[in-house]
Design an enzyme around this catalytic site. Sequence first.
Site, PDB file in Angstrom:
ATOM      1  N   VAL A  20     110.406  52.728  81.095  1.00 16.25           N
ATOM      2  CA  VAL A  20     109.418  53.276  81.457  1.00 16.25           C
ATOM      3  C   VAL A  20     110.019  54.559  82.381  1.00 16.25           C
ATOM      4  O   VAL A  20     110.718  54.538  83.199  1.00 16.25           O
ATOM      5  CB  VAL A  20     108.989  52.668  82.527  1.00 16.25           C
ATOM      6  N   ARG A  56     106.566  50.661  89.000  1.00 13.20           N
ATOM      7  CA  ARG A  56     106.181  49.664  89.597  1.00 13.20           C
ATOM      8  C   ARG A  56     105.107  49.072  89.239  1.00 13.20           C
ATOM      9  O   ARG A  56     104.041  49.388  90.672  1.00 13.20           O
ATOM     10  CB  ARG A  56     106.898  49.944  91.171  1.00 13.20           C
ATOM     11  N   ALA A  70     103.932  49.375  84.232  1.00 12.33           N
ATOM     12  CA  ALA A  70     104.088  49.688  82.698  1.00 12.33           C
ATOM     13  C   ALA A  70     104.954  48.040  81.467  1.00 12.33           C
ATOM     14  O   ALA A  70     105.562  48.242  80.458  1.00 12.33           O
ATOM     15  CB  ALA A  70     104.482  50.682  83.010  1.00 12.33           C
ATOM     16  N   GLY A  71     106.452  48.301  82.670  1.00  8.72           N
ATOM     17  CA  GLY A  71     107.389  47.507  82.045  1.00  8.72           C
ATOM     18  C   GLY A  71     107.413  46.257  82.145  1.00  8.72           C
ATOM     19  O   GLY A  71     107.273  45.851  80.214  1.00  8.72           O
ATOM     20  N   ARG A  72     106.217  45.512  83.160  1.00  8.22           N
ATOM     21  CA  ARG A  72     105.745  44.019  82.472  1.00  8.22           C
ATOM     22  C   ARG A  72     104.886  44.333  81.412  1.00  8.22           C
ATOM     23  O   ARG A  72     104.434  43.348  80.625  1.00  8.22           O
ATOM     24  CB  ARG A  72     104.925  43.188  83.523  1.00  8.22           C
ATOM     25  N   GLU A  93     120.291  42.223  77.261  1.00  9.29           N
ATOM     26  CA  GLU A  93     121.541  42.839  78.251  1.00  9.29           C
ATOM     27  C   GLU A  93     121.206  43.403  79.611  1.00  9.29           C
ATOM     28  O   GLU A  93     119.967  44.330  78.766  1.00  9.29           O
ATOM     29  CB  GLU A  93     122.456  43.421  77.939  1.00  9.29           C
ATOM     30  N   ASN A 114     120.552  45.940  88.079  1.00  9.13           N
ATOM     31  CA  ASN A 114     119.213  46.107  88.297  1.00  9.13           C
ATOM     32  C   ASN A 114     118.513  45.285  88.509  1.00  9.13           C
ATOM     33  O   ASN A 114     117.940  44.302  87.886  1.00  9.13           O
ATOM     34  CB  ASN A 114     118.959  46.645  86.892  1.00  9.13           C
ATOM     35  N   TYR A 141     112.143  40.283  84.376  1.00 10.44           N
ATOM     36  CA  TYR A 141     113.078  39.453  83.501  1.00 10.44           C
ATOM     37  C   TYR A 141     112.512  37.739  83.293  1.00 10.44           C
ATOM     38  O   TYR A 141     111.974  37.213  82.721  1.00 10.44           O
ATOM     39  CB  TYR A 141     114.503  40.044  82.634  1.00 10.44           C
TER      40      TYR A 141
END
Length: 149
Positions: free
Chosen positions: A73, A79, A82-84, A105, A110, A117
């Site tokens: 992202v 935060r 967008a990643g979700r 991986e 991180n 995840y």
Amino acid sequence: MPSWDWAALAGEDLPEILAIEEAAHPYPWSEAVFEDCLRAGYRLDGAFDRGQLIGYSVVMTVLDEWHLLNLCVDPAVQRRGAGRFLLERLLESAVAAEASCLLLEVRAGNRAAIALYESAGFADIGHRKAYYPAPNGREDARVMRRLLS
């Protein structure tokens, strides 16, 4: 949650992909790596905000297993979900394709990615010692999997 769009990416998206990759990672993938992914038929999907690419995923499919190779992202919008958003669309696509699992991986350090995840149902299934380049040598990776069927 903001209203983002999700779409497949292609070669013409490489300049935007590379700009995000280079802004987000100290050891970014090269243009050649992304070109190889496209040539090999890997899934490249993007999240868009009003037509602007804000993040992407790269997935290799092998039989009924999907392997998430890269989820990134733009740091300017991190935060904010967008990643979700990308991960949820990816999981929906994998389920629709009758994939058995999604593997990945992640750098052991991180914490933000690991929390994402884990919240999406991924669990540790392995460890890769010295997998990623790091400023003082190499960093370990956690291998995670989410079962889908």
